[in-house]
Design a protein around this motif. Sequence first.
Motif, short mmCIF file in Angstrom:
data_model
loop_
_atom_site.label_atom_id
_atom_site.label_comp_id
_atom_site.label_asym_id
_atom_site.label_seq_id
_atom_site.Cartn_x
_atom_site.Cartn_y
_atom_site.Cartn_z
N LYS A 33 22.10 -66.33 6.61
CA LYS A 33 23.22 -67.26 6.62
C LYS A 33 24.00 -67.22 5.30
O LYS A 33 25.23 -67.25 5.29
CB LYS A 33 22.72 -68.67 6.90
CG LYS A 33 23.86 -69.64 7.09
CD LYS A 33 23.40 -70.99 7.56
CE LYS A 33 24.57 -71.96 7.63
NZ LYS A 33 25.30 -72.10 6.39
N LYS A 55 19.68 -61.05 9.61
CA LYS A 55 20.39 -62.33 9.78
C LYS A 55 20.16 -63.11 8.50
O LYS A 55 19.01 -63.39 8.15
CB LYS A 55 19.77 -63.12 10.93
CG LYS A 55 20.14 -62.60 12.29
CD LYS A 55 19.53 -63.51 13.34
CE LYS A 55 19.69 -62.89 14.71
NZ LYS A 55 18.72 -63.42 15.66
N ASP A 106 27.86 -66.53 4.99
CA ASP A 106 28.74 -67.52 4.36
C ASP A 106 29.59 -66.88 3.27
O ASP A 106 30.77 -67.22 3.13
CB ASP A 106 27.91 -68.65 3.73
CG ASP A 106 27.37 -69.60 4.79
OD1 ASP A 106 27.83 -69.52 5.94
OD2 ASP A 106 26.47 -70.40 4.46
#
Length: 576
Positions: free
Chosen positions: A261, A259, A265
Amino acid sequence: MNRISILDPALADKIAAGEVVERPSSVVKELVENSIDAKATQIQIRIIDGGRTLIEVKDNGIGMSKEDAILSIRRHATSKIKTDYDLFSIQTMGFRGEALSAISSVSKFTLMTCEENQVGTKLVCLNSEVVRIEPCALTRGTIIQVEELFYNTPARLKYLKADSSEFSAILDITNKLALAHPEISFSLYSNQKLMFQTSGKDDIIEILSEIFGLQVAKNMHYFEKQTHDFKIYGYTSSISFSKSNRYSIFTYVNGRYIKNKGLTDSVIEGYHELLFENRYPFTVLYIEADPTILDVNIHPTKQDIRISKEFDLRKLIKETIHETLTQTKKINEIRMSSTRQEQQPIQPFFDFSIQEKEETYPSSFTQMENSNETEFVIPQSLPHQEDHYYLPIGQIHGTYIVAQSQDGFIIIDQHAAAERIRYERYQKLFLENHHSIDLLFPLVIELSNSDYQELLPHLSLLKEVKIDAELFGNNAIKITHVPYYLDKIDLKTYVETLIQQIIQNKKIDLNALKDYAIATLACKASLKANAHLSFADMEKIIHDLFACQNPYTCPHGRPTLLKYTLQELQKAFKRT
Ligand SMILES: Nc1ncnc2c1ncn2[C@@H]1O[C@H](COP(=O)(O)OP(=O)(O)OP(=O)(O)O)[C@@H](O)[C@H]1O
Ligand SMILES: [Mg+2]
């Protein structure tokens, strides 16, 4: 007086287990990762009662000797690393030597294992203690059974969710593991029923089809690029297939689901301006990198990793995805139009121009929802409908309506105003009992297998927001009736948004869901900035806005209008 003592090993194990074993799906993850490290080509997972009663993982990997089996459930026992150097160049899923010790300290644990052409070993463990060891007949591989998880840690047991939710989390983790290893055949059973299976033929598209359905799998595009430090490859959805959340972007680094971000993105940024706002792609992104530039040892679950040169990697992802999409856009468009003809006439995305007859707002709009908001001061003297007649003067910057009254003028934010008008209108419609209309072409919504499992127990909630849905084959639902006022919107996007809202909210409050449905309709169907308005359009907006119960703010609380009196103007120009 001495007060400090070393913790009893069984208690220390239980404490450590808290970090590794959060819920049944964490057990599945750890056991399957061990099977992957053991070079299994087949992994079978059996779940009873969402993992509460039994989690069993069976593989055809290299197995263990009797001595290793006994050691394997001890803390810090691992075959995967030996030296400092190994720790900084991890090649396996596991390396901390704590998963089996943690799991066996909070469950009734049985391990059966056998190396090639050897006699197998069966080991039964209770409360971190081996209570029985015996030979057993087994072909090469390992079977681990975890019964009555958290039987001796009541606090954890209390926090387990409904069996369906726990199973959905297990399915979700299995999806991710199967996508990480398309060369391994996975099968997952829940209460004896086969729920998910992959062939192990190294076919990513096959697995995507199992998870998201055929339509999505058919609309995936392959991408690949290599630099000195990284190789990236994978599949990403065409712009006609999007989701209302970012949970369908799967990222793997050297075969490990992570995981991150920033990386997610970058995938989304690759779709810059190609997707509608708040729509997200389906993507499976594989990254290969030299293990020495990765730090996997940040968190016990190892899903969080540190990557040196992450900035370069993000740039590479964004550019590769964007290039892939722009190159395939043309092909997509041809594909899209042919699929549309096969299925049903697709409605424009919340097209304003096809609302009921009395609504005549124009249809061109661009999103302004997330534009930088400036602070507004709502003037003290708010106008009232009955006070004055407001004569539209014109539209400025394609965004605001200026209207004059006897004692001053107002500036209306056309998007906020239209949102308020729709919000109150849908609020009223929701309270009334309208006949549902039969959809000429029932709408079939394919869900990912885990979303489907999560939605099942709550399907009736859709009925509460006036959408008649029934189960439709594997991982899909069919919408058959909707109120007439939903007929002309992009129903698919609307229903998908509601489904995500249901799935993501742990405690579902019906009133909150209704409110959400109304606000979604109001916002999505509202007039956006940069839409050209005729004088008649402006007059109608002003009229409808002042007919609202609360004309002064949009449903999100932003002002819809500002008023300036003649007196204020005169003061500003020093005329008084
Ligand atoms: N299915 C399996 N097949 C063969 N060996 C296994 C299997 N499961 C566990 N083992 C052995 O047991 C050891 C301990 O497993 P455990 O999961 O506790 O630690 P690990 O995988 O080394 O590290 P981590 O705690 O990070 O997962 C492993 O290192 C491996 O040698
Ligand atoms: Mg392990």
